[in-house]
Design an enzyme around this catalytic site. Structure first.
Site, PDB file in Angstrom:
ATOM      1  N   GLY A  83       0.506  -4.750   0.998  1.00  0.00           N
ATOM      2  CA  GLY A  83      -0.766  -4.762   0.037  1.00  0.00           C
ATOM      3  C   GLY A  83      -0.507  -5.486  -1.310  1.00  0.00           C
TER       4      GLY A  83
ATOM      5  CB  ALA B 235      -0.755  -0.241   1.152  1.00  0.00           C
TER       6      ALA B 235
ATOM      7  CD  GLU C 260      -2.579  -7.240   2.886  1.00  0.00           C
ATOM      8  OE1 GLU C 260      -2.083  -5.899   2.620  1.00  0.00           O
ATOM      9  OE2 GLU C 260      -3.037  -7.631   3.928  1.00  0.00           O
TER      10      GLU C 260
ATOM     11  CD  GLU D 261       1.897  -5.286   5.355  1.00  0.00           C
ATOM     12  OE1 GLU D 261       2.526  -6.182   5.904  1.00  0.00           O
ATOM     13  OE2 GLU D 261       0.854  -5.584   4.651  1.00  0.00           O
TER      14      GLU D 261
HETATM   15  N1  CAA Z   1       4.552   3.165  -0.824  1.00  0.00           N
HETATM   16  C1  CAA Z   1       5.210   4.458  -1.362  1.00  0.00           C
HETATM   17  N2  CAA Z   1       6.167   4.509  -2.121  1.00  0.00           N
HETATM   18  C2  CAA Z   1       6.849   3.365  -2.096  1.00  0.00           C
HETATM   19  C3  CAA Z   1       6.450   2.095  -1.676  1.00  0.00           C
HETATM   20  C4  CAA Z   1       5.270   2.087  -0.962  1.00  0.00           C
HETATM   21  N3  CAA Z   1       4.822   0.915  -0.218  1.00  0.00           N
HETATM   22  N4  CAA Z   1       7.449   1.180  -1.978  1.00  0.00           N
HETATM   23  C5  CAA Z   1       8.368   1.796  -2.688  1.00  0.00           C
HETATM   24  N5  CAA Z   1       8.156   3.080  -2.753  1.00  0.00           N
HETATM   25  C6  CAA Z   1       8.941   4.305  -3.477  1.00  0.00           C
HETATM   26  C7  CAA Z   1       9.988   4.619  -2.857  1.00  0.00           C
HETATM   27  O1  CAA Z   1       9.627   5.657  -1.813  1.00  0.00           O
HETATM   28  C8  CAA Z   1      10.809   5.229  -3.981  1.00  0.00           C
HETATM   29  O2  CAA Z   1      10.468   6.413  -4.028  1.00  0.00           O
HETATM   30  P1  CAA Z   1      11.492   7.618  -4.478  1.00  0.00           P
HETATM   31  O3  CAA Z   1      12.156   7.387  -5.443  1.00  0.00           O
HETATM   32  O4  CAA Z   1      10.456   8.800  -4.636  1.00  0.00           O
HETATM   33  O5  CAA Z   1      12.236   7.821  -3.109  1.00  0.00           O
HETATM   34  C9  CAA Z   1      10.514   4.186  -4.838  1.00  0.00           C
HETATM   35  O6  CAA Z   1       9.427   3.567  -4.487  1.00  0.00           O
HETATM   36  C10 CAA Z   1      11.808   3.271  -5.302  1.00  0.00           C
HETATM   37  O7  CAA Z   1      11.885   2.552  -3.957  1.00  0.00           O
HETATM   38  P2  CAA Z   1      13.250   2.241  -3.003  1.00  0.00           P
HETATM   39  O8  CAA Z   1      14.243   3.283  -3.465  1.00  0.00           O
HETATM   40  O9  CAA Z   1      12.937   1.922  -1.634  1.00  0.00           O
HETATM   41  O10 CAA Z   1      13.864   1.022  -4.221  1.00  0.00           O
HETATM   42  P3  CAA Z   1      14.789   0.012  -3.561  1.00  0.00           P
HETATM   43  O11 CAA Z   1      15.245  -1.018  -4.541  1.00  0.00           O
HETATM   44  O12 CAA Z   1      15.792   0.344  -2.711  1.00  0.00           O
HETATM   45  O13 CAA Z   1      13.876  -0.942  -2.485  1.00  0.00           O
HETATM   46  C11 CAA Z   1      11.960  -2.256  -1.556  1.00  0.00           C
HETATM   47  C12 CAA Z   1      12.434  -1.608  -2.572  1.00  0.00           C
HETATM   48  C13 CAA Z   1      12.590  -3.223  -0.803  1.00  0.00           C
HETATM   49  C14 CAA Z   1      10.658  -2.826  -2.022  1.00  0.00           C
HETATM   50  C15 CAA Z   1      11.298  -0.914  -0.853  1.00  0.00           C
HETATM   51  O14 CAA Z   1      10.936  -0.010  -1.638  1.00  0.00           O
HETATM   52  C16 CAA Z   1      10.555  -0.924   0.504  1.00  0.00           C
HETATM   53  O15 CAA Z   1      10.764  -1.635   1.382  1.00  0.00           O
HETATM   54  N6  CAA Z   1       9.399  -0.668   0.090  1.00  0.00           N
HETATM   55  C17 CAA Z   1       8.293  -0.835   1.158  1.00  0.00           C
HETATM   56  C18 CAA Z   1       7.829  -2.140   1.220  1.00  0.00           C
HETATM   57  C19 CAA Z   1       6.791  -1.918   2.326  1.00  0.00           C
HETATM   58  O16 CAA Z   1       6.662  -1.839   3.405  1.00  0.00           O
HETATM   59  N7  CAA Z   1       5.386  -2.580   2.048  1.00  0.00           N
HETATM   60  C20 CAA Z   1       4.237  -2.592   2.884  1.00  0.00           C
HETATM   61  C21 CAA Z   1       3.670  -1.115   2.892  1.00  0.00           C
HETATM   62  S1  CAA Z   1       2.250  -1.154   3.957  1.00  0.00           S
HETATM   63  C22 CAA Z   1       1.165  -2.016   3.689  1.00  0.00           C
HETATM   64  O17 CAA Z   1       1.131  -2.625   2.486  1.00  0.00           O
HETATM   65  C23 CAA Z   1      -0.252  -2.054   4.559  1.00  0.00           C
HETATM   66  C24 CAA Z   1      -1.187  -2.612   3.923  1.00  0.00           C
HETATM   67  O18 CAA Z   1      -1.249  -4.198   4.263  1.00  0.00           O
HETATM   68  C25 CAA Z   1      -2.702  -2.084   3.670  1.00  0.00           C
END
Ligand code: CAA
Length: 262
Positions: free
Chosen positions: A113, A69, A116, A136
């Site tokens: 998400g 998400a 999911e 998360e």
């Molecule tokens: N939401 C918003 N933006 C996201 C994102 C997310 N879930 N995941 C990645 N991005 C964005 C980053 O902020 C980045 O944007 P900027 O260039 O503007 O900074 C861009 O995508 C590229 O990401 P990274 O630079 O982080 O890429 P990476 O290769 O270094 O890492 C990754 C990849 C390991 C997937 C890392 O992006 C990451 O950990 N992302 C978040 C994963 C996460 O925590 N997901 C759960 C979200 S909460 C949820 O989903 C709740 C629910 O169930 C309802």
């Protein structure tokens, strides 16, 4: 019909399926409210379109199916806002009500998400570069689109607990071994393989496809006795359709069936 959405790319194929690509590559296809609204709108459009009998859902770019998400959209939300919007329930519920098969072609990260959403599809075909996780807990929250429930049903309590409590990712091989993914294919041929699967499903009787999907879904919601009774009644009901007569006649006459969806 335009098939034009801000957050999705739609590609219809004459074999009877459509490819839906989550298209926010700059955010690794993170799922925001606009994306779920677009997806729900497209499902409304194709639900009653007989030319689309199966969907493929995949992510744009080479790196992610969906990295979760959208954290930036959620970060400043209050409890009242989340509660009032019933955050993501609309998208979740619309997908669960969709009666045609959806195959998740997981081409990279399927996190939070994203995992999911993949589990909301009917089955998952993973590229050998796919990574699945419910991270998360790293953000001080928990799965919110059904992950704690669907992951546990698919991979069992031990692996589900391990994943949600430690945030560790599963690679494609472990996902297949654990029952999360149905197949793993080389990254380069993912879409080619999934298109073949979708074309095969689209070539079947659409009524039988719907009934088969409905039966398997019922297995997660009922007791065994109720599920078997539901299956039996649905099986009997298929004898009301031309497609049953055609399918069985074609077998007996040693020819390919021509299904009409009647
Ligand atoms: N939401 C918003 N933006 C996201 C994102 C997310 N879930 N995941 C990645 N991005 C964005 C980053 O902020 C980045 O944007 P900027 O260039 O503007 O900074 C861009 O995508 C590229 O990401 P990274 O630079 O982080 O890429 P990476 O290769 O270094 O890492 C990754 C990849 C390991 C997937 C890392 O992006 C990451 O950990 N992302 C978040 C994963 C996460 O925590 N997901 C759960 C979200 S909460 C949820 O989903 C709740 C629910 O169930 C309802």
């Amino acid at each position: 019909m335009t098939d034009t959405y801000d957050t999705l790319l739609i590609e219809r194929h004459e074999e009877g399926y459509a490819v839906v690509t989550l298209n926010r590559p700059e955010a690794l296809n993170a799922l925001n409210s606009a994306l779920f609204a677009d997806l729900a709108a497209f499902l409304d459009v194709v639900e009653h379109d007989d030319s689309v009998r199966c969907l493929i859902l995949t992510g744009s770019g080479d790196k992610a199916f969906a990295a979760g998400a959208d954290i930036k959209e959620m970060a400043d939300q209050s409890y009242a806002q989340m509660y009032k919007a019933n955050f993501f329930s609309h998208g979740h519920d619309r997908i669960t009500r969709f009666r045609k098969p959806i195959i998740a072609a997981v081409n990279g990260f399927a996190l939070g998400g994203g995992c999911e959403l993949a589990m909301l599809c009917d089955f998952i075909v993973a590229s050998d570069r796919a990574k699945f996780g419910q991270p998360e807990i790293n953000l001080g929250v928990a799965p919110g689109i059904g992950g704690s429930q669907r992951l546990t049903r698919l991979v069992g309590k031990s692996k589900a607990m391990d994943m949600v409590l430690t945030a560790r990712m599963m690679d494609a091989a472990e996902a297949e071994r654990s029952g999360l993914a149905s197949r793993v294919v080389p990254h380069e041929t993912l879409m080619e393989e999934v298109r073949k699967i979708a074309a095969k499903i689209a070539g079947h009787s659409p009524l039988a496809v719907m009934a088969n999907k409905e039966m398997v879904e019922a297995a997660l919601e009922t007791t065994l006795t109720q599920g078997v009774q539901f299956e039996r009644r649905l099986f009997h009901s298929l004898f009301a359709f031309d497609d049953q007569k055609e399918g069985m006649a074609a077998f007996v006459e040693k020819r390919k069936p021509v299904f009409t969806g009647r």
